[in-house]
Scaffold this motif. Sequence first.
Motif, short mmCIF file in Angstrom:
data_model
loop_
_atom_site.label_atom_id
_atom_site.label_comp_id
_atom_site.label_asym_id
_atom_site.label_seq_id
_atom_site.Cartn_x
_atom_site.Cartn_y
_atom_site.Cartn_z
N ARG A 1 0.87 -1.18 0.00
CA ARG A 1 0.00 0.00 0.00
C ARG A 1 0.91 1.23 0.00
O ARG A 1 1.39 1.66 1.04
N SER A 2 1.16 1.75 -1.20
CA SER A 2 2.08 2.88 -1.31
C SER A 2 1.66 3.80 -2.45
O SER A 2 0.95 3.39 -3.37
N LEU A 3 2.10 5.02 -2.36
CA LEU A 3 1.87 6.04 -3.37
C LEU A 3 3.21 6.51 -3.91
O LEU A 3 4.24 6.37 -3.24
N HIS A 4 3.20 7.11 -5.08
CA HIS A 4 4.43 7.65 -5.64
C HIS A 4 5.04 8.69 -4.70
O HIS A 4 6.25 8.78 -4.58
N GLY A 5 4.18 9.48 -4.08
CA GLY A 5 4.68 10.53 -3.19
C GLY A 5 5.03 11.81 -3.92
O GLY A 5 5.51 12.77 -3.32
N LEU A 6 4.81 11.85 -5.22
CA LEU A 6 4.98 13.05 -6.04
C LEU A 6 3.74 13.22 -6.91
O LEU A 6 3.16 12.23 -7.39
N TRP A 7 3.33 14.47 -7.08
CA TRP A 7 2.21 14.78 -7.96
C TRP A 7 2.57 15.97 -8.81
O TRP A 7 3.13 16.96 -8.32
N GLU A 8 2.25 15.86 -10.09
CA GLU A 8 2.54 16.96 -11.01
C GLU A 8 1.40 17.96 -10.95
O GLU A 8 0.23 17.61 -11.12
N GLU A 9 1.74 19.20 -10.68
CA GLU A 9 0.75 20.27 -10.70
C GLU A 9 0.71 20.86 -12.10
O GLU A 9 1.72 21.31 -12.62
N HIS A 10 -0.45 20.85 -12.69
CA HIS A 10 -0.57 21.34 -14.08
C HIS A 10 -0.56 22.85 -14.10
O HIS A 10 -1.33 23.51 -13.40
N ALA A 11 0.33 23.39 -14.88
CA ALA A 11 0.46 24.84 -14.99
C ALA A 11 -0.02 25.28 -16.37
O ALA A 11 -0.32 24.47 -17.25
N ALA A 12 -0.08 26.60 -16.54
CA ALA A 12 -0.56 27.13 -17.81
C ALA A 12 0.36 26.74 -18.96
O ALA A 12 -0.09 26.42 -20.05
N GLY A 13 1.67 26.75 -18.71
CA GLY A 13 2.61 26.35 -19.74
C GLY A 13 2.96 24.88 -19.64
O GLY A 13 2.62 24.19 -18.68
N HIS A 14 3.66 24.39 -20.66
CA HIS A 14 4.01 22.98 -20.70
C HIS A 14 5.50 22.73 -20.47
O HIS A 14 5.94 21.59 -20.50
N GLY A 15 6.28 23.78 -20.26
CA GLY A 15 7.71 23.63 -20.21
C GLY A 15 8.26 23.51 -18.81
O GLY A 15 7.54 23.52 -17.80
N VAL A 16 9.60 23.42 -18.75
CA VAL A 16 10.30 23.30 -17.48
C VAL A 16 10.03 24.51 -16.59
O VAL A 16 9.89 24.38 -15.37
N GLU A 17 9.93 25.70 -17.19
CA GLU A 17 9.82 26.92 -16.42
C GLU A 17 8.57 26.96 -15.54
O GLU A 17 8.57 27.59 -14.47
N ASN A 18 7.50 26.30 -15.95
CA ASN A 18 6.23 26.39 -15.23
C ASN A 18 5.88 25.14 -14.43
O ASN A 18 4.89 25.14 -13.70
N ALA A 19 6.66 24.08 -14.58
CA ALA A 19 6.29 22.79 -13.97
C ALA A 19 6.59 22.80 -12.47
O ALA A 19 7.60 23.34 -12.03
N VAL A 20 5.71 22.18 -11.70
CA VAL A 20 5.85 22.07 -10.25
C VAL A 20 5.49 20.65 -9.83
O VAL A 20 4.49 20.09 -10.29
N LEU A 21 6.31 20.07 -8.97
CA LEU A 21 6.01 18.78 -8.36
C LEU A 21 5.68 19.00 -6.90
O LEU A 21 6.38 19.73 -6.20
N SER A 22 4.62 18.35 -6.44
CA SER A 22 4.19 18.49 -5.05
C SER A 22 4.41 17.17 -4.32
O SER A 22 4.19 16.09 -4.88
N THR A 23 4.85 17.25 -3.07
CA THR A 23 4.98 16.05 -2.22
C THR A 23 3.75 15.87 -1.34
O THR A 23 3.68 14.90 -0.59
N VAL A 24 2.82 16.80 -1.42
CA VAL A 24 1.58 16.73 -0.63
C VAL A 24 0.42 16.98 -1.57
O VAL A 24 0.41 17.96 -2.31
N LYS A 25 -0.57 16.10 -1.53
CA LYS A 25 -1.76 16.29 -2.36
C LYS A 25 -2.98 16.35 -1.44
O LYS A 25 -3.41 15.33 -0.90
N PRO A 26 -3.52 17.55 -1.20
CA PRO A 26 -4.65 17.69 -0.27
C PRO A 26 -5.84 16.83 -0.69
O PRO A 26 -6.14 16.70 -1.89
N GLY A 27 -6.48 16.23 0.30
CA GLY A 27 -7.68 15.45 0.04
C GLY A 27 -7.43 14.05 -0.47
O GLY A 27 -8.37 13.34 -0.83
N ARG A 28 -6.15 13.63 -0.50
CA ARG A 28 -5.87 12.27 -0.96
C ARG A 28 -6.52 11.27 -0.02
O ARG A 28 -6.30 11.31 1.20
#
Length: 382
Positions: free
Chosen positions: A120-147
Amino acid sequence: MYPADEAGLDGERDGSALSAQGRKLDFSFWPIRASATINVPSTRLFSLDPWAIIRQSIESECEPARLPEALACLGQASAFFEVGTSQGNEAARPLALYYSYLNLMKAYCLTRGGVATFERSLHGLWEEHAAGHGVENAVLSTVKPGRPFATDLKVFERIAMTLPGQSPALAGKYRLASVVPQILSGHRLWAEAADETERFFIVRDIAFRHHPASGDVWLRIDMLREDLSRFGIEPQDMLSRAGLAGTFRQVRCDRPKRVRFEQITPRRPVDGDPLPELQHLIDALRPSLWMTVTVIPPYRRYYLYLSPSTEADQRLPQLLSMYAMTYWLGSITRYRPHHFDELLRGNYGPRIRDFVTGQPLQFLYLMASEISRRDVARPSIL
């Protein structure tokens, strides 16, 4: 003769190179192998098949109850690695590599990290979708509210807790624009794409030092003066940005082309044997030190990563930054493969291609070393 700008510095602590069993002890993350009766210097392993070394280490050290799961994860890691490094659809490779790294890290944590199971495990990372698709706008979260599965293990967090010398504390969010420059391979491609100055600086020498009378041991680091001066970096700024301020200090160096630093607080053995103290010294340095595996002597190169002051909370251990980048690329190729094509056409395209094609073997040898606790290198044979 000392350089003029070192006139006000203290001289380095009295000491000599540390020897064991009649020879100088070279620096390594794993300099000593403990036997039943004595600590002995570790030796380097050369292998064309690091998977075999990993398997042997897991079989000999993993607790029996965890061994079947660890070996199953290892088998999947090897299979996904073969797909991720084979010639074929370019967009499919990052996802295969991520699942290879994921399973390899699970096997590592089952063996070293006290994890009973990842059922019973999760990746522990979640990609937050930003307006852009590139490196400059990408964010990874270690906490996902409401999981809904809040009690499940988070693999990314367990990796951080298991890696030696690292703090398990993680930031809530990691910006890819701050993670990508932490990846050593292809760093200059990043600097060109981002129009930034380089942040990695090679360490010219790391040495164990020893005071025979007191038994004290400590580490000494040499950098090339011109490597810092060409980017206008002062030694104290280097210590601060590398995360070494307060643990290392600059001292006078009798070699004019070098800048020298030594550990402020040495370790003193309680029983006269300095060798058991070395791992404490190394663990204090490891969060600041990156490493590449080479096929020519000395088979390792070490670097300091100089974080901007605004990105201190974005700093990750070397293996975790590689892992996080692969997770992000795998997420894109899994859910939005057309965005991956856009990435390859953009400014970061050469950087991403270099990462996908050139980084996997480095990751594998670094992990083989981590799991076996020995320097593992690829032999330079035809």
